[in-house]
Design a protein around this motif. Structure first.
Motif, PDB file in Angstrom:
ATOM      1  N   VAL A   1       0.850  -1.185   0.000  1.00  0.00           N
ATOM      2  CA  VAL A   1       0.000   0.000   0.000  1.00  0.00           C
ATOM      3  C   VAL A   1       0.887   1.237   0.000  1.00  0.00           C
ATOM      4  CG1 VAL A   1      -1.777   1.308   1.213  1.00  0.00           C
ATOM      5  CG2 VAL A   1      -1.849  -1.194   1.232  1.00  0.00           C
ATOM      6  N   PHE A   2       0.537   2.216  -0.828  1.00  0.00           N
ATOM      7  CA  PHE A   2       1.270   3.475  -0.890  1.00  0.00           C
ATOM      8  C   PHE A   2       0.315   4.613  -0.572  1.00  0.00           C
ATOM      9  CE2 PHE A   2       3.674   0.495  -3.347  1.00  0.00           C
ATOM     10  CZ  PHE A   2       4.996   0.849  -3.160  1.00  0.00           C
ATOM     11  N   ARG A   3       0.891   5.766  -0.260  1.00  0.00           N
ATOM     12  CA  ARG A   3       0.069   6.944   0.026  1.00  0.00           C
ATOM     13  C   ARG A   3       0.457   8.068  -0.918  1.00  0.00           C
ATOM     14  NH1 ARG A   3      -3.219   9.577   3.502  1.00  0.00           N
ATOM     15  NH2 ARG A   3      -3.450   7.768   4.850  1.00  0.00           N
ATOM     16  N   LEU A   4      -0.516   8.500  -1.719  1.00  0.00           N
ATOM     17  CA  LEU A   4      -0.341   9.655  -2.602  1.00  0.00           C
ATOM     18  C   LEU A   4      -0.626  10.920  -1.795  1.00  0.00           C
ATOM     19  CD1 LEU A   4      -2.212   8.210  -5.705  1.00  0.00           C
ATOM     20  CD2 LEU A   4       0.242   8.611  -5.562  1.00  0.00           C
ATOM     21  N   LEU A   5       0.327  11.836  -1.781  1.00  0.00           N
ATOM     22  CA  LEU A   5       0.194  13.040  -0.953  1.00  0.00           C
ATOM     23  C   LEU A   5      -0.606  14.150  -1.622  1.00  0.00           C
ATOM     24  CD1 LEU A   5       3.694  13.457   0.733  1.00  0.00           C
ATOM     25  CD2 LEU A   5       1.610  12.456   1.679  1.00  0.00           C
ATOM     26  N   GLY A   6      -0.795  14.061  -2.934  1.00  0.00           N
ATOM     27  CA  GLY A   6      -1.433  15.183  -3.631  1.00  0.00           C
ATOM     28  C   GLY A   6      -0.369  16.182  -4.027  1.00  0.00           C
ATOM     29  N   ILE A   7      -0.474  17.398  -3.523  1.00  0.00           N
ATOM     30  CA  ILE A   7       0.515  18.446  -3.827  1.00  0.00           C
ATOM     31  C   ILE A   7       1.218  18.821  -2.525  1.00  0.00           C
ATOM     32  CG2 ILE A   7       0.899  20.725  -4.823  1.00  0.00           C
ATOM     33  CD1 ILE A   7      -1.701  20.402  -6.339  1.00  0.00           C
ATOM     34  N   PRO A   8       2.410  18.261  -2.260  1.00  0.00           N
ATOM     35  CA  PRO A   8       3.130  18.558  -1.024  1.00  0.00           C
ATOM     36  C   PRO A   8       3.379  20.047  -0.852  1.00  0.00           C
ATOM     37  CG  PRO A   8       4.145  16.727  -2.190  1.00  0.00           C
ATOM     38  CD  PRO A   8       3.134  17.323  -3.119  1.00  0.00           C
TER      39      PRO A   8
ATOM     40  N   LEU B   1       1.116  22.220  -0.238  1.00  0.00           N
ATOM     41  CA  LEU B   1      -0.131  22.959  -0.471  1.00  0.00           C
ATOM     42  C   LEU B   1      -1.346  22.165   0.003  1.00  0.00           C
ATOM     43  CD1 LEU B   1       0.467  24.442  -4.062  1.00  0.00           C
ATOM     44  CD2 LEU B   1       0.688  25.615  -1.870  1.00  0.00           C
ATOM     45  N   GLN B   2      -1.139  21.276   0.974  1.00  0.00           N
ATOM     46  CA  GLN B   2      -2.261  20.453   1.461  1.00  0.00           C
ATOM     47  C   GLN B   2      -3.402  21.288   1.996  1.00  0.00           C
ATOM     48  OE1 GLN B   2       0.913  19.654   1.880  1.00  0.00           O
ATOM     49  NE2 GLN B   2       1.257  17.444   1.948  1.00  0.00           N
ATOM     50  N   ASP B   3      -3.080  22.422   2.628  1.00  0.00           N
ATOM     51  CA  ASP B   3      -4.141  23.271   3.179  1.00  0.00           C
ATOM     52  C   ASP B   3      -4.915  24.018   2.093  1.00  0.00           C
ATOM     53  OD1 ASP B   3      -1.851  24.703   2.566  1.00  0.00           O
ATOM     54  OD2 ASP B   3      -2.213  26.246   4.087  1.00  0.00           O
ATOM     55  N   GLN B   4      -4.395  23.996   0.847  1.00  0.00           N
ATOM     56  CA  GLN B   4      -5.067  24.658  -0.271  1.00  0.00           C
ATOM     57  C   GLN B   4      -5.739  23.661  -1.218  1.00  0.00           C
ATOM     58  OE1 GLN B   4      -5.186  28.013  -0.433  1.00  0.00           O
ATOM     59  NE2 GLN B   4      -3.998  28.106   1.475  1.00  0.00           N
ATOM     60  N   HIS B   5      -5.747  22.381  -0.844  1.00  0.00           N
ATOM     61  CA  HIS B   5      -6.274  21.351  -1.735  1.00  0.00           C
ATOM     62  C   HIS B   5      -7.714  21.616  -2.166  1.00  0.00           C
ATOM     63  CE1 HIS B   5      -3.300  17.761  -1.087  1.00  0.00           C
ATOM     64  NE2 HIS B   5      -2.808  18.725  -1.836  1.00  0.00           N
ATOM     65  N   MET B   6      -8.536  22.104  -1.263  1.00  0.00           N
ATOM     66  CA  MET B   6      -9.946  22.328  -1.607  1.00  0.00           C
ATOM     67  C   MET B   6     -10.081  23.389  -2.695  1.00  0.00           C
ATOM     68  SD  MET B   6     -12.940  21.215  -1.122  1.00  0.00           S
ATOM     69  CE  MET B   6     -12.684  20.226   0.349  1.00  0.00           C
ATOM     70  N   TRP B   7      -9.274  24.443  -2.613  1.00  0.00           N
ATOM     71  CA  TRP B   7      -9.327  25.492  -3.625  1.00  0.00           C
ATOM     72  C   TRP B   7      -8.720  25.014  -4.938  1.00  0.00           C
ATOM     73  CZ3 TRP B   7     -12.471  29.314  -2.712  1.00  0.00           C
ATOM     74  CH2 TRP B   7     -12.701  29.718  -1.390  1.00  0.00           C
TER      75      TRP B   7
ATOM     76  N   LEU C   1      -8.916  14.320  -7.248  1.00  0.00           N
ATOM     77  CA  LEU C   1     -10.046  14.929  -6.534  1.00  0.00           C
ATOM     78  C   LEU C   1     -10.348  14.194  -5.231  1.00  0.00           C
ATOM     79  CD1 LEU C   1     -12.444  15.693  -9.542  1.00  0.00           C
ATOM     80  CD2 LEU C   1     -11.023  17.307  -8.266  1.00  0.00           C
ATOM     81  N   ALA C   2     -10.181  12.872  -5.218  1.00  0.00           N
ATOM     82  CA  ALA C   2     -10.387  12.100  -3.989  1.00  0.00           C
ATOM     83  C   ALA C   2      -9.382  12.516  -2.920  1.00  0.00           C
ATOM     84  CB  ALA C   2     -10.275  10.608  -4.283  1.00  0.00           C
ATOM     85  N   ILE C   3      -8.157  12.791  -3.351  1.00  0.00           N
ATOM     86  CA  ILE C   3      -7.136  13.265  -2.405  1.00  0.00           C
ATOM     87  C   ILE C   3      -7.477  14.660  -1.903  1.00  0.00           C
ATOM     88  CG2 ILE C   3      -4.689  13.872  -2.156  1.00  0.00           C
ATOM     89  CD1 ILE C   3      -4.086  11.755  -4.320  1.00  0.00           C
ATOM     90  N   PHE C   4      -7.874  15.551  -2.823  1.00  0.00           N
ATOM     91  CA  PHE C   4      -8.172  16.934  -2.458  1.00  0.00           C
ATOM     92  C   PHE C   4      -9.388  17.030  -1.535  1.00  0.00           C
ATOM     93  CE2 PHE C   4      -6.308  18.289  -6.819  1.00  0.00           C
ATOM     94  CZ  PHE C   4      -5.030  18.147  -6.322  1.00  0.00           C
TER      95      PHE C   4
ATOM     96  N   CYS D   1       5.280  21.956  -5.164  1.00  0.00           N
ATOM     97  CA  CYS D   1       4.064  22.757  -5.303  1.00  0.00           C
ATOM     98  C   CYS D   1       3.915  23.335  -6.704  1.00  0.00           C
ATOM     99  CB  CYS D   1       4.055  23.879  -4.258  1.00  0.00           C
ATOM    100  SG  CYS D   1       5.436  25.042  -4.386  1.00  0.00           S
ATOM    101  N   ILE D   2       4.995  23.305  -7.489  1.00  0.00           N
ATOM    102  CA  ILE D   2       4.942  23.738  -8.888  1.00  0.00           C
ATOM    103  C   ILE D   2       4.956  22.529  -9.828  1.00  0.00           C
ATOM    104  CG2 ILE D   2       6.157  25.023 -10.698  1.00  0.00           C
ATOM    105  CD1 ILE D   2       7.240  26.869  -8.544  1.00  0.00           C
ATOM    106  N   HIS D   3       5.826  21.578  -9.520  1.00  0.00           N
ATOM    107  CA  HIS D   3       6.009  20.402 -10.366  1.00  0.00           C
ATOM    108  C   HIS D   3       4.741  19.566 -10.488  1.00  0.00           C
ATOM    109  CE1 HIS D   3       7.573  16.008 -10.278  1.00  0.00           C
ATOM    110  NE2 HIS D   3       7.209  16.326 -11.493  1.00  0.00           N
ATOM    111  N   ILE D   4       4.072  19.267  -9.370  1.00  0.00           N
ATOM    112  CA  ILE D   4       2.913  18.367  -9.380  1.00  0.00           C
ATOM    113  C   ILE D   4       1.720  18.992 -10.113  1.00  0.00           C
ATOM    114  CG2 ILE D   4       1.386  16.951  -7.985  1.00  0.00           C
ATOM    115  CD1 ILE D   4       4.377  16.211  -7.893  1.00  0.00           C
ATOM    116  N   PRO D   5       1.337  20.253  -9.833  1.00  0.00           N
ATOM    117  CA  PRO D   5       0.232  20.840 -10.610  1.00  0.00           C
ATOM    118  C   PRO D   5       0.511  20.897 -12.106  1.00  0.00           C
ATOM    119  CG  PRO D   5       0.637  22.138  -8.641  1.00  0.00           C
ATOM    120  CD  PRO D   5       1.764  21.151  -8.751  1.00  0.00           C
ATOM    121  N   LEU D   6       1.754  21.205 -12.501  1.00  0.00           N
ATOM    122  CA  LEU D   6       2.098  21.273 -13.911  1.00  0.00           C
ATOM    123  C   LEU D   6       1.983  19.900 -14.570  1.00  0.00           C
ATOM    124  CD1 LEU D   6       5.149  23.729 -13.969  1.00  0.00           C
ATOM    125  CD2 LEU D   6       2.815  24.157 -14.753  1.00  0.00           C
TER     126      LEU D   6
END
Length: 314
Positions: free
Chosen positions: A13-20, A22-28, A84-87, A273-278
């Protein structure tokens, strides 16, 4: 989640962090992701529906476009719902098998899209250089064979990656700072030698995507040679205009793909925070914009869309 560190145990099992970072901004951040995903789904679904239901569009050019729209839906659906599930729900846990399944469809669909773009370039070459033989060359039987060949190539070349990853022991960190799984991005967490993974991935890239780019370039050189030998300026303009949408999509697809590869290769030098969104934008942009490009630049599709959305409603 407990992390096992000794070499005898492999993570399942692995854990995807989303955008390291910027976790507090995931909803936006999820808002443009969601809007873009819905736009891609609706645009490509509408394109497929119109092409399949309008007999006037049952031509090779539009059937290949229908294939591209289907591949676009698969590509963005492989990645964005997970993001989206992560966010939204912090649902970053993903099993090894599910992670491998995700990257299998991401990579195979990318190769499939590249193959479809090559086929579309061949279609334009036949239409411009051999217009009188167009319907006799691109028959329904040949189109079916092309569809099967593109599918077999994309899935067949990526299928061995499943076994190359399953043989590895993932005894290092099981935290993946991303929104989706990627071949080398997952393999680098293994304790084994992954040189065969790296070289196989490189050989796939060279024998499919890079080869496609070379053949597309050759096709357009031949097209331009034929166009500039046409006696009438109107004929030259009309011929070039039929290639406009395809050229835009080629630039968008391969430009985004090259950028995604570069960010993956040199991502350690770019803040996450730049690499993952791009990286996500590079996957989402072509599926979202392809229907818009063809809707704007192709008169036949534009007329059918307007008729479906407005005239039919009246």
């Amino acid at each position: 989640m407990p992390t096992v560190s000794h070499s005898g145990t492999s993570h399942t099992v692995f854990r995807l962090l989303g955008i390291p970072g910027l976790q507090d901004q995931h909803m936006w951040i999820s808002i443009p992701f969601f809007i873009s995903y819905v736009t891609a789904l609706l645009g490509n679904s509408l394109l497929i529906f119109i092409i399949l239901t309008k007999r006037s569009l049952h031509e090779p050019m539009y059937l290949f476009l229908c294939m591209l729209a289907g591949a676009d839906i698969v590509l963005c659906t492989c990645t964005i719902p997970q993001a989206l599930a992560i966010f939204w729900f912090h649902a970053g846990d993903i099993s090894l098998d599910r992670c491998i399944t995700q990257l299998f469809f991401i990579h195979s669909t990318f190769i499939s899209e590249s193959g479809i773009l090559l086929v579309m370039a061949f279609d334009r070459y036949i239409a411009i250089c051999y217009p009188l033989r167009y319907t006799t060359i691109l028959t329904n039987a040949l189109i079916k064979k092309i569809c099967v060949t593109v599918s077999l190539r994309s899935y067949g070349t990526i299928f061995p990656i499943i076994f190359l990853l399953k043989r590895l022991t993932f005894c290092q960190n099981n935290i993946i700072p991303h929104t989706f799984c990627e071949h080398i991005g997952l393999a680098k967490y293994a304790c084994n030698d992954i040189r065969i993974n790296i070289w196989y991935g490189f050989s796939i890239l060279m024998s499919t995507v890079v080869l496609d780019v070379v053949l597309i370039f050759v096709s357009y050189m031949l097209i331009l040679h034929a166009v500039f030998h046409m006696p009438s300026p109107d004929a030259r303009h009309k011929a070039l205009n039929t290639c406009g949408s395809h050229v835009c999509i080629i630039i968008l697809f391969y430009g985004s793909g090259i950028f995604a590869i570069l960010t993956q290769r040199f991502g350690r030098h770019i803040p996450p925070c730049i690499h993952i969104p791009l990286a996500n934008v590079c996957i989402l942009a072509p599926p979202m914009l392809n229907p818009i490009i063809y809707g704007i630049k192709t008169k036949q599709i534009q007329e059918q869309v307007v008729h479906f959305l407005f005239i039919k409603q009246k």
